[in-house]
Design a protein around this motif. Structure first.
Motif, PDB file in Angstrom:
ATOM      1  N   CYS A 112      -0.439   2.610 -14.506  1.00  0.00           N
ATOM      2  CA  CYS A 112      -0.554   3.896 -13.795  1.00  0.00           C
ATOM      3  C   CYS A 112       0.811   4.475 -13.443  1.00  0.00           C
ATOM      4  O   CYS A 112       0.980   5.701 -13.402  1.00  0.00           O
ATOM      5  CB  CYS A 112      -1.404   3.728 -12.538  1.00  0.00           C
ATOM      6  SG  CYS A 112      -3.146   3.418 -12.876  1.00  0.00           S
ATOM      7  N   TRP A 113       1.780   3.589 -13.169  1.00  0.00           N
ATOM      8  CA  TRP A 113       3.129   4.094 -12.899  1.00  0.00           C
ATOM      9  C   TRP A 113       3.659   4.860 -14.119  1.00  0.00           C
ATOM     10  O   TRP A 113       4.335   5.879 -13.980  1.00  0.00           O
ATOM     11  CB  TRP A 113       4.066   2.937 -12.576  1.00  0.00           C
ATOM     12  CG  TRP A 113       3.977   2.442 -11.167  1.00  0.00           C
ATOM     13  CD1 TRP A 113       3.458   1.256 -10.741  1.00  0.00           C
ATOM     14  CD2 TRP A 113       4.408   3.133  -9.984  1.00  0.00           C
ATOM     15  NE1 TRP A 113       3.539   1.151  -9.378  1.00  0.00           N
ATOM     16  CE2 TRP A 113       4.119   2.291  -8.879  1.00  0.00           C
ATOM     17  CE3 TRP A 113       5.000   4.361  -9.747  1.00  0.00           C
ATOM     18  CZ2 TRP A 113       4.415   2.651  -7.568  1.00  0.00           C
ATOM     19  CZ3 TRP A 113       5.290   4.730  -8.438  1.00  0.00           C
ATOM     20  CH2 TRP A 113       5.000   3.888  -7.370  1.00  0.00           C
TER      21      TRP A 113
ATOM     22  N   ASP B  33       0.863  -1.181   0.000  1.00  0.00           N
ATOM     23  CA  ASP B  33       0.000   0.000   0.000  1.00  0.00           C
ATOM     24  C   ASP B  33       0.900   1.232   0.000  1.00  0.00           C
ATOM     25  O   ASP B  33       1.461   1.601   1.035  1.00  0.00           O
ATOM     26  CB  ASP B  33      -0.908  -0.016   1.230  1.00  0.00           C
ATOM     27  CG  ASP B  33      -1.921   1.132   1.213  1.00  0.00           C
ATOM     28  OD1 ASP B  33      -2.034   1.795   0.163  1.00  0.00           O
ATOM     29  OD2 ASP B  33      -2.570   1.375   2.253  1.00  0.00           O
TER      30      ASP B  33
ATOM     31  N   LYS C 235       5.351  13.349 -13.619  1.00  0.00           N
ATOM     32  CA  LYS C 235       6.477  13.761 -12.774  1.00  0.00           C
ATOM     33  C   LYS C 235       7.610  14.335 -13.627  1.00  0.00           C
ATOM     34  O   LYS C 235       8.248  15.322 -13.242  1.00  0.00           O
ATOM     35  CB  LYS C 235       6.978  12.571 -11.963  1.00  0.00           C
ATOM     36  CG  LYS C 235       8.191  12.860 -11.080  1.00  0.00           C
ATOM     37  CD  LYS C 235       7.895  13.932 -10.032  1.00  0.00           C
ATOM     38  CE  LYS C 235       6.952  13.424  -8.966  1.00  0.00           C
ATOM     39  NZ  LYS C 235       6.816  14.396  -7.863  1.00  0.00           N
TER      40      LYS C 235
ATOM     41  N   SER D  53       2.080   4.903   0.065  1.00  0.00           N
ATOM     42  CA  SER D  53       1.605   6.211   0.519  1.00  0.00           C
ATOM     43  C   SER D  53       1.988   7.283  -0.491  1.00  0.00           C
ATOM     44  O   SER D  53       2.823   7.072  -1.381  1.00  0.00           O
ATOM     45  CB  SER D  53       2.217   6.551   1.885  1.00  0.00           C
ATOM     46  OG  SER D  53       3.612   6.736   1.768  1.00  0.00           O
ATOM     47  N   LYS D  54       1.408   8.460  -0.349  1.00  0.00           N
ATOM     48  CA  LYS D  54       1.674   9.579  -1.261  1.00  0.00           C
ATOM     49  C   LYS D  54       3.142   9.993  -1.208  1.00  0.00           C
ATOM     50  O   LYS D  54       3.772  10.238  -2.241  1.00  0.00           O
ATOM     51  CB  LYS D  54       0.770  10.756  -0.903  1.00  0.00           C
ATOM     52  CG  LYS D  54       0.926  11.960  -1.822  1.00  0.00           C
ATOM     53  CD  LYS D  54      -0.035  13.075  -1.434  1.00  0.00           C
ATOM     54  CE  LYS D  54       0.135  14.273  -2.357  1.00  0.00           C
ATOM     55  NZ  LYS D  54      -0.799  15.379  -1.983  1.00  0.00           N
ATOM     56  N   ASP D  55       3.698  10.062   0.030  1.00  0.00           N
ATOM     57  CA  ASP D  55       5.095  10.474   0.172  1.00  0.00           C
ATOM     58  C   ASP D  55       6.044   9.459  -0.445  1.00  0.00           C
ATOM     59  O   ASP D  55       7.028   9.824  -1.093  1.00  0.00           O
ATOM     60  CB  ASP D  55       5.436  10.680   1.654  1.00  0.00           C
ATOM     61  CG  ASP D  55       4.747  11.896   2.248  1.00  0.00           C
ATOM     62  OD1 ASP D  55       4.312  12.763   1.462  1.00  0.00           O
ATOM     63  OD2 ASP D  55       4.650  11.975   3.483  1.00  0.00           O
ATOM     64  N   THR D  56       5.746   8.164  -0.225  1.00  0.00           N
ATOM     65  CA  THR D  56       6.604   7.118  -0.783  1.00  0.00           C
ATOM     66  C   THR D  56       6.575   7.148  -2.308  1.00  0.00           C
ATOM     67  O   THR D  56       7.614   7.053  -2.967  1.00  0.00           O
ATOM     68  CB  THR D  56       6.146   5.737  -0.286  1.00  0.00           C
ATOM     69  OG1 THR D  56       6.250   5.694   1.142  1.00  0.00           O
ATOM     70  CG2 THR D  56       7.003   4.631  -0.887  1.00  0.00           C
ATOM     71  N   LYS D  57       5.397   7.297  -2.869  1.00  0.00           N
ATOM     72  CA  LYS D  57       5.277   7.348  -4.315  1.00  0.00           C
ATOM     73  C   LYS D  57       6.015   8.556  -4.884  1.00  0.00           C
ATOM     74  O   LYS D  57       6.694   8.453  -5.922  1.00  0.00           O
ATOM     75  CB  LYS D  57       3.810   7.397  -4.722  1.00  0.00           C
ATOM     76  CG  LYS D  57       3.586   7.325  -6.221  1.00  0.00           C
ATOM     77  CD  LYS D  57       2.112   7.222  -6.559  1.00  0.00           C
ATOM     78  CE  LYS D  57       1.911   7.062  -8.067  1.00  0.00           C
ATOM     79  NZ  LYS D  57       0.480   6.923  -8.426  1.00  0.00           N
ATOM     80  N   SER D  58       5.907   9.686  -4.202  1.00  0.00           N
ATOM     81  CA  SER D  58       6.585  10.900  -4.656  1.00  0.00           C
ATOM     82  C   SER D  58       8.096  10.714  -4.640  1.00  0.00           C
ATOM     83  O   SER D  58       8.800  11.127  -5.571  1.00  0.00           O
ATOM     84  CB  SER D  58       6.188  12.090  -3.786  1.00  0.00           C
ATOM     85  OG  SER D  58       6.845  13.265  -4.202  1.00  0.00           O
TER      86      SER D  58
ATOM     87  N   SER E 189       1.991   8.318 -14.157  1.00  0.00           N
ATOM     88  CA  SER E 189       2.497   9.117 -13.035  1.00  0.00           C
ATOM     89  C   SER E 189       3.909   9.594 -13.331  1.00  0.00           C
ATOM     90  O   SER E 189       4.282  10.734 -13.008  1.00  0.00           O
ATOM     91  CB  SER E 189       2.479   8.283 -11.747  1.00  0.00           C
ATOM     92  OG  SER E 189       1.171   7.933 -11.383  1.00  0.00           O
TER      93      SER E 189
END
Length: 495
Positions: free
Chosen positions: A195-196, A141, A203, A143-148, A199
């Motif tokens: 989706c990656w 799962d 980015k 998180s937003k910070d991890t994905k960023s 994204s």
């Protein structure tokens, strides 16, 4: 901040920057951009706590505040040669007096793409996530910070190779990400990385915007003022140029470089030209010349008036090396000789093409290496079914005003009795007259197309793609299906 960067015993640079990057990875990226380095870097600094002995840099807080001495190694290059790379700190060397530059620095992502190492906490999460995935298929799962954090690091790694990745390259990177970290797979997409991919594209757009605002020339050129109508052509490296739009040299201004350009124009009008001085000034003014050519897109005649030295054979070769770090004639001739016999076999297999048969028949009277090279190059448009002609035959007795009529890009073959002379033509104007052979004319034509930032004509796009990506091996990792098919045939051994 003042940096003293040691690249080798005879290559030590002084560089001034406004501020240091916040991370070591950011420092690596900055050094690669400024110094033209490739691959993974090892950066060492003089540590004042150990009597200025060199230590590997692991955290930016270890560096002194005002000035620092760095020693930089590139793991992927045995040595750093200043004659084959250009940087924003020094533009005083030239490839003209050196061995042919390396062709390894290309504007394409490596295959397979190496996913970078993330911050310690993210790597820890991914390790536990991958263990859980291999145990029972559980997905992480994110998180937003991890994905960023993941997207930021990958964007930096991509930018080092290509600021404007292709759709296929985004696929390549996204696939590499989920292969290395299967816990990041998406349950809702077929391949697990759909989706990656999007994204990452978003980015990369943000990352380019940050660098554009920071003043990066190659990205700043595509910035638009509010209310600008339409979406113009994206000005970016389209032929795998590695020095597409460099910064001004250290200590130079646009005004001082313009003064050098004016001085060059005066020097070129002299009966006895100082070519050594011309070489030095052409190196120094490279960034100004690229800025004018890329931003303004002037006609060839205007460029010729402003930069007459560029239209000498030796400077076209030097400019090509500045742009690509590749030797112009050497790379083309080496590629021709590598595939020469296979090309002729492939041509002979197309017995239904009258033009190819006619060219091949000329080898009955002259089978020299030079003639075989010419036949391969002349036959490319016919084999690839390009609709335009690469060359045009005329008789010296024809009216001269008709020689170049209708020729936007090509090579003129002027025949007189049993002798043939060659000339390079751009925009219906002869640029290089009196060339001795066809392969040399093709090499100089390629050099002009790169130096003047001219797109390949639509009717010859496959021909020039083969010359660039197959024969010269520049950007050969990404080819159209037609060119990729030809390359496979050339590499396939004859049964």
């Amino acid at each position: 901040m003042l940096l003293r960067v040691i690249l080798g015993q005879e290559d030590i640079r002084r560089i001034t920057i406004d501020s240091m990057p916040e991370t070591v990875i950011g420092l690596h990226l900055m050094l690669k951009n400024m110094l033209g380095l490739e691959g993974d870097l090892v950066v060492q600094f003089q540590d004042p706590e150990f009597s200025n002995e060199l230590c590997n840099l692991s955290c930016m807080s270890e560096l002194p505040k005002d000035k620092v001495t760095l020693k930089v190694y590139s793991k992927n290059l045995e040595s750093h040669q200043t004659d084959s790379t250009l940087d924003t700190a020094s533009l005083t060397t030239s490839s003209e007096e050196s061995h042919p530059p390396s062709a390894s620095r290309l504007r394409q992502l490596p295959q397979p793409f190496q996913i970078p190492t993330f911050s310690f906490d993210v790597e820890l999460k991914l390790r536990h996530g991958n263990e859980a995935f291999h145990k029972d298929g559980t997905l992480l799962d994110v998180s937003k910070d991890t994905k960023s954090d993941i997207l930021d690091k990958i964007a930096e790694a991509i930018y080092v190779h290509n600021p404007y990745p292709t759709r296929e390259e985004y696929d390549l990177v996204s696939q590499a990400l989920v292969e290395k970290h299967p816990c990041l797979r998406e349950p809702g997409s077929v391949n697990g990385w759909y989706c990656w991919k999007f994204s990452l594209k978003f980015k990369m757009g943000n990352f380019r915007q940050k660098l554009r605002l920071a003043g990066c020339p190659e990205l700043k050129i595509n910035s638009r003022s509010p209310g600008t109508p339409g979406k113009g052509k994206l000005k970016r490296a389209r032929k795998s140029e590695v020095n597409f739009l460099p910064d001004l040299p250290e200590g130079k201004t646009q005004g001082s470089l313009e003064d050098e350009r004016t001085e060059m124009v005066t020097e070129m009008k002299k009966r006895k030209i100082d070519w050594q001085q011309i070489k030095e000034m052409m190196n120094s003014t490279f960034s100004l010349r690229r800025k004018q050519i890329v931003e303004d897109e002037p006609p060839v005649a205007d460029v010729r008036a402003r930069w007459p030295a560029l239209f000498s054979e030796r400077q076209i070769e030097a400019e090509f090396a500045r742009l690509t770090s590749v030797d112009l004639k050497g790379s083309l001739f080496a590629g021709l000789d590598k595939y020469l016999l296979r090309f002729l076999e492939v041509y002979r297999a197309r017995s239904g093409l009258v033009e190819l048969n006619s060219l091949l028949s000329t080898l009955d009277n002259d089978s020299s290496n030079q003639r075989q090279r010419a036949v391969v190059l002349m036959g490319l448009p016919y084999y690839l079914k390009d609709v335009a002609k690469l060359y045009k035959k005329v008789q010296v007795t024809d009216a001269e005003e008709d020689w170049t009529k209708g020729m936007a890009v090509g090579i003129l073959m002027a025949e007189q009795n049993d002798r043939v002379g060659f000339a390079v033509v751009l925009e219906e104007e002869i640029i290089f007259p009196s060339i001795s052979d066809f392969p040399t004319a093709v090499a100089l034509l390629m050099g002009l197309l790169f130096a003047l930032n001219i797109d390949y004509p639509r009717g010859l796009k496959y021909t020039f793609e083969v010359i660039q990506k197959v024969l010269m091996d520049i950007g050969g990792g990404q080819c159209t299906a037609l060119v990729h098919g030809l390359k496979n045939r050339l590499l396939r051994k004859k049964k």
